[in-house]
Design a protein around this motif. Structure first.
Motif, mmCIF file in Angstrom:
data_model
loop_
_atom_site.group_PDB
_atom_site.id
_atom_site.type_symbol
_atom_site.label_atom_id
_atom_site.label_comp_id
_atom_site.label_asym_id
_atom_site.label_seq_id
_atom_site.Cartn_x
_atom_site.Cartn_y
_atom_site.Cartn_z
ATOM 1 N N SER A 1 14.500 -20.944 30.491
ATOM 2 C CA SER A 1 15.259 -21.045 31.735
ATOM 3 C C SER A 1 15.413 -22.499 32.179
ATOM 4 O O SER A 1 16.296 -22.806 32.967
ATOM 5 C CB SER A 1 14.587 -20.215 32.836
ATOM 6 N N LEU A 2 14.570 -23.388 31.668
ATOM 7 C CA LEU A 2 14.697 -24.808 32.029
ATOM 8 C C LEU A 2 15.697 -25.536 31.138
ATOM 9 O O LEU A 2 16.206 -26.594 31.500
ATOM 10 C CB LEU A 2 13.335 -25.495 31.917
ATOM 11 N N THR A 3 15.962 -24.977 29.977
ATOM 12 C CA THR A 3 16.844 -25.658 29.024
ATOM 13 C C THR A 3 18.307 -25.432 29.406
ATOM 14 O O THR A 3 18.606 -24.548 30.211
ATOM 15 C CB THR A 3 16.574 -25.156 27.600
ATOM 16 N N PRO A 4 19.247 -26.190 28.848
ATOM 17 C CA PRO A 4 20.633 -26.194 29.333
ATOM 18 C C PRO A 4 21.315 -24.827 29.360
ATOM 19 O O PRO A 4 22.219 -24.618 30.170
ATOM 20 C CB PRO A 4 21.337 -27.129 28.350
ATOM 21 N N ARG A 5 20.926 -23.887 28.530
ATOM 22 C CA ARG A 5 21.644 -22.612 28.522
ATOM 23 C C ARG A 5 21.552 -21.917 29.881
ATOM 24 O O ARG A 5 22.535 -21.407 30.400
ATOM 25 C CB ARG A 5 21.071 -21.706 27.440
ATOM 26 N N ASP B 1 19.666 -23.467 32.557
ATOM 27 C CA ASP B 1 19.837 -24.654 33.388
ATOM 28 C C ASP B 1 19.322 -24.510 34.822
ATOM 29 O O ASP B 1 20.083 -24.507 35.776
ATOM 30 C CB ASP B 1 21.321 -25.045 33.410
ATOM 31 N N LEU B 2 18.019 -24.399 34.961
ATOM 32 C CA LEU B 2 17.437 -24.378 36.310
ATOM 33 C C LEU B 2 17.626 -25.720 37.022
ATOM 34 O O LEU B 2 17.471 -25.804 38.232
ATOM 35 C CB LEU B 2 15.941 -24.063 36.222
ATOM 36 N N GLU B 3 17.971 -26.749 36.276
ATOM 37 C CA GLU B 3 18.061 -28.077 36.884
ATOM 38 C C GLU B 3 19.214 -28.164 37.876
ATOM 39 O O GLU B 3 19.241 -29.038 38.729
ATOM 40 C CB GLU B 3 18.208 -29.140 35.794
ATOM 41 N N ARG B 4 20.165 -27.212 37.765
ATOM 42 C CA ARG B 4 21.263 -27.259 38.746
ATOM 43 C C ARG B 4 20.754 -26.990 40.158
ATOM 44 O O ARG B 4 21.442 -27.259 41.140
ATOM 45 C CB ARG B 4 22.354 -26.268 38.366
ATOM 46 N N PHE B 5 19.551 -26.436 40.294
ATOM 47 C CA PHE B 5 18.948 -26.271 41.624
ATOM 48 C C PHE B 5 18.033 -27.446 41.967
ATOM 49 O O PHE B 5 17.283 -27.392 42.928
ATOM 50 C CB PHE B 5 18.135 -24.977 41.684
ATOM 51 N N GLY B 6 18.065 -28.481 41.124
ATOM 52 C CA GLY B 6 17.207 -29.636 41.361
ATOM 53 C C GLY B 6 15.804 -29.464 40.814
ATOM 54 O O GLY B 6 14.921 -30.258 41.109
ATOM 55 N N ILE B 7 15.604 -28.407 40.025
ATOM 56 C CA ILE B 7 14.262 -28.127 39.516
ATOM 57 C C ILE B 7 13.990 -28.980 38.285
ATOM 58 O O ILE B 7 14.754 -28.972 37.330
ATOM 59 C CB ILE B 7 14.132 -26.633 39.193
ATOM 60 N N LEU B 8 12.903 -29.720 38.331
ATOM 61 C CA LEU B 8 12.495 -30.539 37.201
ATOM 62 C C LEU B 8 11.072 -30.160 36.824
ATOM 63 O O LEU B 8 10.240 -29.921 37.691
ATOM 64 C CB LEU B 8 12.524 -32.022 37.580
ATOM 65 N N LEU B 9 10.804 -30.160 35.528
ATOM 66 C CA LEU B 9 9.445 -29.904 35.072
ATOM 67 C C LEU B 9 8.684 -31.222 35.069
ATOM 68 O O LEU B 9 9.120 -32.197 34.463
ATOM 69 C CB LEU B 9 9.477 -29.306 33.666
ATOM 70 N N ARG B 10 7.560 -31.248 35.772
ATOM 71 C CA ARG B 10 6.759 -32.471 35.824
ATOM 72 C C ARG B 10 5.524 -32.312 34.956
ATOM 73 O O ARG B 10 5.093 -31.207 34.656
ATOM 74 C CB ARG B 10 6.321 -32.784 37.259
ATOM 75 N N GLY B 11 4.945 -33.453 34.625
ATOM 76 C CA GLY B 11 3.776 -33.409 33.749
ATOM 77 C C GLY B 11 2.471 -33.358 34.500
ATOM 78 O O GLY B 11 1.419 -33.191 33.894
ATOM 79 N N THR B 12 2.504 -33.493 35.808
ATOM 80 C CA THR B 12 1.254 -33.521 36.561
ATOM 81 C C THR B 12 1.404 -32.738 37.871
ATOM 82 O O THR B 12 2.471 -32.772 38.492
ATOM 83 C CB THR B 12 0.829 -34.979 36.865
ATOM 84 N N PRO B 13 0.369 -32.050 38.288
ATOM 85 C CA PRO B 13 0.452 -31.291 39.535
ATOM 86 C C PRO B 13 0.646 -32.189 40.761
ATOM 87 O O PRO B 13 1.157 -31.737 41.779
ATOM 88 C CB PRO B 13 -0.886 -30.563 39.601
ATOM 89 N N ARG B 14 0.280 -33.453 40.655
ATOM 90 C CA ARG B 14 0.411 -34.354 41.812
ATOM 91 C C ARG B 14 1.858 -34.641 42.168
ATOM 92 O O ARG B 14 2.155 -35.051 43.280
ATOM 93 C CB ARG B 14 -0.312 -35.670 41.526
#
Lengths: 158, 143
Positions: B35-39, B41-54
């Motif tokens: 769901s994060l990959t372009p097909r 594309d959750l990023e259209r909601f501004g969602i980004l996967l981060r590497g740290t909980p902070r």
């Protein structure tokens, strides 16, 4: 079946007490049952003489009054030998195979944790795979164990 | 207050997530990644996967909480900055699923930390994840 027969013959020649307890269940699979006092001797022989120098895994079973351990050892030709041995639940002591197979630490720790086997010669260490605060004397893979045993203790802690 | 409205708008438009596997079989993890990959594309909601909980606002958990990951899950949750939300992805994360009552499992995510959105499914479809996330974001709009 040429190679399997040779291996079986070599085993029977070295350990005559295996007569009738060693069988070739199908191609590339040999099963045998050995007394726990001869286990290390047999594994040593299989590893050094018969070149069964790969320990695939160790299976632990609860078979009623006994715990059963199956050592799955393999050679480079892909022949797997299942070495079974039993230990009564009242005295579930087996000796470690660490001297023969170096990678056995985690398999044996798992036997200790989940089935309550006592592996003689296994160095002291943390729980695996259970968490560190797991109560003593609770062995979840024993047939008579119930999840309530641990849940009650959790509630007491709360 | 205008400033509050701006901050809330900014939060809703950029909900960064951290994904944590609390003991899943990897099926839900694959769907989350899908769901994060372009097909999808959750990023259209501004969602980004981060590497740290902070850096993250939303903790996306998959799988039942095993006793081994319980302490780690609490630690990761506590590292996140307020306001923080937890999304339980998959049946196991919602309730424990087939692992309920198992000796090594504490239960669903809500047995350890508070959960804002539950997305059931085994494994969840990416569409369901998108739906759940959008519902969570819509609920924030009213605050």
């Amino acid at each position: 079946m040429g190679n399997e027969e040779t291996i079986k013959a070599a085993l029977l020649q070295k350990f005559p007490q295996l007569e009738g307890k060693c069988e070739i269940i199908r191609q590339r699979r040999i099963t045998l049952e050995v007394d726990r006092s001869r286990l290390i001797e047999l594994l040593n022989f299989s590893c050094s003489e018969l070149k069964f120098n790969i320990l695939c895994t160790i299976t632990g079973l609860d078979v009623g009054d006994d715990l059963q351990f199956i050592y799955h050892i393999a050679n480079k030709e892909g022949i797997v030998m299942n070495v079974k041995t039993n230990a009564p639940k009242t005295d579930p002591v087996i000796s470690t195979v660490l001297g023969i197979y170096n990678g056995a630490t985690f398999y044996e720790r798992e036997l200790e944790d989940l089935l309550g086997a006592k592996v003689e010669g296994l160095p002291e260490g943390r729980h695996y795979p259970l968490p560190d605060n797991w109560p003593k004397g609770q062995y979840p893979l024993r047939k008579d164990w119930k999840p309530e045993n641990i849940n009650q203790q959790n509630k007491k802690e709360e | 207050m205008v400033i509050d409205k701006v901050v809330n708008w900014a939060r809703i438009k950029s909900p960064w997530i951290i994904h944590f596997n609390t003991g899943a079989c990897n099926a839900c993890d694959i769907e989350i990644l899908a769901s994060l990959t372009p097909r999808y594309d959750l990023e259209r909601f501004g969602i980004l996967l981060r590497g740290t909980p902070r850096h993250a606002d939303i903790l996306v958990c998959s799988g039942p909480v095993t006793l081994q990951t319980k302490d780690r899950l609490i630690r990761i949750y506590e590292q996140m900055a307020e306001p923080k939300f937890v999304v339980a992805v998959g049946t196991c994360a919602c309730s424990g699923g087939v692992f309920q009552g198992c000796y090594g499992v504490s239960g669903g995510i809500d047995s350890v930390i508070p959960v804002s959105a539950y997305i059931p499914g085994c494994p969840v479809r990416p569409e369901a994840i998108i739906d759940g996330v959008v519902k969570l974001l819509n609920s924030l709009k009213n605050k």
